[in-house]
Design a protein around this motif. Structure first.
Motif, PDB file in Angstrom:
ATOM      1  N   ASP A 168       0.673  -1.180  -0.010  1.00 13.43           N
ATOM      2  CA  ASP A 168      -0.038   0.064   0.061  1.00 13.43           C
ATOM      3  C   ASP A 168       0.842   1.446  -0.133  1.00 13.43           C
ATOM      4  O   ASP A 168       0.827   2.204  -0.953  1.00 13.43           O
ATOM      5  CB  ASP A 168      -1.038   0.130   1.321  1.00 13.43           C
ATOM      6  CG  ASP A 168      -2.170   0.920   1.011  1.00 13.43           C
ATOM      7  OD1 ASP A 168      -2.494   0.890  -0.335  1.00 13.43           O
ATOM      8  OD2 ASP A 168      -2.746   1.630   1.876  1.00 13.43           O
ATOM      9  N   GLN A 169       1.698   1.414   1.192  1.00 13.79           N
ATOM     10  CA  GLN A 169       2.548   2.716   1.125  1.00 13.79           C
ATOM     11  C   GLN A 169       3.949   2.290   1.137  1.00 13.79           C
ATOM     12  O   GLN A 169       4.231   1.334   1.684  1.00 13.79           O
ATOM     13  CB  GLN A 169       2.462   3.459   2.221  1.00 13.79           C
ATOM     14  CG  GLN A 169       1.016   4.407   2.151  1.00 13.79           C
ATOM     15  CD  GLN A 169       0.984   5.401   3.249  1.00 13.79           C
ATOM     16  OE1 GLN A 169       1.901   6.424   3.429  1.00 13.79           O
ATOM     17  NE2 GLN A 169      -0.041   5.521   4.241  1.00 13.79           N
ATOM     18  N   ILE A 170       4.879   2.905   0.485  1.00 18.41           N
ATOM     19  CA  ILE A 170       6.199   2.521   0.373  1.00 18.41           C
ATOM     20  C   ILE A 170       7.021   3.907   0.470  1.00 18.41           C
ATOM     21  O   ILE A 170       7.080   4.623  -0.147  1.00 18.41           O
ATOM     22  CB  ILE A 170       6.522   1.716  -1.027  1.00 18.41           C
ATOM     23  CG1 ILE A 170       8.062   1.278  -0.891  1.00 18.41           C
ATOM     24  CG2 ILE A 170       6.266   2.518  -2.271  1.00 18.41           C
ATOM     25  CD1 ILE A 170       8.621   0.220  -1.761  1.00 18.41           C
ATOM     26  N   ALA A 179       7.334  -4.449  -3.517  1.00 18.62           N
ATOM     27  CA  ALA A 179       6.143  -4.116  -3.041  1.00 18.62           C
ATOM     28  C   ALA A 179       4.943  -3.887  -4.082  1.00 18.62           C
ATOM     29  O   ALA A 179       5.289  -4.094  -5.414  1.00 18.62           O
ATOM     30  CB  ALA A 179       6.702  -2.733  -2.614  1.00 18.62           C
ATOM     31  N   TYR A 181       1.968  -1.204  -4.178  1.00 18.22           N
ATOM     32  CA  TYR A 181       1.546   0.008  -3.674  1.00 18.22           C
ATOM     33  C   TYR A 181       0.765   0.946  -4.319  1.00 18.22           C
ATOM     34  O   TYR A 181       0.695   0.765  -5.789  1.00 18.22           O
ATOM     35  CB  TYR A 181       2.991   0.703  -3.500  1.00 18.22           C
ATOM     36  CG  TYR A 181       3.867   1.220  -4.598  1.00 18.22           C
ATOM     37  CD1 TYR A 181       3.689   2.686  -4.966  1.00 18.22           C
ATOM     38  CD2 TYR A 181       4.640   0.367  -5.270  1.00 18.22           C
ATOM     39  CE1 TYR A 181       4.232   3.091  -6.247  1.00 18.22           C
ATOM     40  CE2 TYR A 181       5.217   0.906  -6.389  1.00 18.22           C
ATOM     41  CZ  TYR A 181       5.158   2.186  -7.003  1.00 18.22           C
ATOM     42  OH  TYR A 181       5.481   2.526  -7.911  1.00 18.22           O
TER      43      TYR A 181
END
Length: 332
Positions: A168-170, A179, A181
């Motif tokens: 989701d957030q990186i 990831a 995201y």
């Protein structure tokens, strides 16, 4: 020790024979949940094996949740389900309807022999750190949603790099990990731009933004859009003391704010879209129906869960942006 059977020159690695012996003992009923198994040193000495060979077997059984270690006492049977081939540690920030969609999609696309244990850090840095540290070495893969917490890499780096997937957030200090995201800054800017022909009819645009929970990229993209289009704008943390005025457009990342603003509108007999505009984040079935439909900016959480499962099953080491889309409905 009778349960550990090691044969020479049969083409099966010795660590695998240890695993098979313990699984067979569980299936036959010789070992049950809570029973202690022979120590690493005892198996090593009895069968003249290297410590690494026995440790490899124990680590695999531990990762699958079949055995667990108790400090100062040894190893015990933790589960009799020998069909579990892998265990995945899944750390969410919180559970809501769209995260549930992501979770269910992830499970459906993994297969039946993989166990997923889900945890929640609730945006608490200490709790996040404890959950990571308490589970180092216990899982085959770690899927972590850091949300907007800072300095999470100090804990995540304790995990094997090739076993970690960021969700989701990186953040800048997590770019070395695989990831899937969302690009929140690009998403809000691009989607508000697509809706500008409707947004320009409002006098003021207001973002309800919680520093504790919302991604900073969202705030950056919002400010960028408003300044570029010379829109009057405001950022508030809560609707609690806000007096609604006709001609305002509200953007809200959380569903509680959506319900509160609809309640406030009804108390003033304001009309949706005409008097007050609303753009909500993360589409749900409810938002298709309530008040004739709420305009949303949303990523495809089902697709995110499916793609995450594919990445793990295929051992992909990539970074994938899960795109957001604008769904215009009756609230704009």
């Amino acid at each position: 020790m009778y349960m550990i059977k090691i044969k020479q020159k049969i083409g099966v690695p010795k660590y695998k024979q240890i695993i098979n012996s313990i699984e067979d003992a569980i299936l036959s009923g010789a070992l049950k949940k809570g029973d202690k198994i022979p120590s690493i040193n005892r198996i090593k000495d009895t069968h003249k094996l290297s410590r690494d060979t026995v440790l490899m077997a124990f680590n695999e059984l531990k990762n699958r949740g079949i055995i667990q270690s108790v400090v100062g006492k040894g190893y015990y049977i933790a589960s009799e389900n020998v069909n579990i081939t892998q265990k995945i540690f899944l750390l969410f920030d919180e559970l809501n309807s769209f995260k549930e969609d992501l979770y269910n999609s992830f499970l459906e696309n993994l297969g039946s022999n993989i166990q997923v244990d889900i945890f929640f850090h609730h945006f608490n840095e200490n709790f996040f750190s404890k959950l990571i540290n308490d589970n180092v070495g216990d899982y085959n893969y770690y899927v972590i949603m850091p949300a907007n917490l800072t300095n999470t890499n100090k804990d995540i780096k304790k995990l094997p790099k090739d076993k970690v997937y960021i969700l989701d957030q990186i953040h800048e200090d997590l770019l070395e990990y695989s990831a899937i995201y969302q690009n929140f800054e690009k998403s809000i800017f691009d989607n508000l731009t697509k809706a500008f022909h409707l947004i320009k009819n409002y006098k003021k645009i207001i973002l309800i933004f919680s520093e504790d929970k919302q991604p900073q990229g969202m705030l950056k993209g919002f400010n960028k859009f408003c300044k570029k289009n010379e829109m009057s704008f405001e950022v508030i943390s809560s609707l609690a003391d806000k007096v609604l005025k006709k001609g305002e457009l509200y953007i809200m990342p959380d569903d509680k704010s959506l319900l509160r603003i609809i309640k406030k509108m009804k108390s003033k007999n304001f009309s949706l879209a005409k008097d007050i505009g609303i753009i909500s984040y993360n589409d749900t079935l409810l938002k298709e129906i309530v008040e004739g439909g709420i305009t949303t900016i949303s990523t495809d959480f089902n697709r995110m869960g499916q793609r995450l499962a594919e990445m793990i099953l295929n051992k992909e080491k990539v970074k994938i942006e899960n795109h957001n889309s604008l769904i215009i409905r009756n609230s704009l």
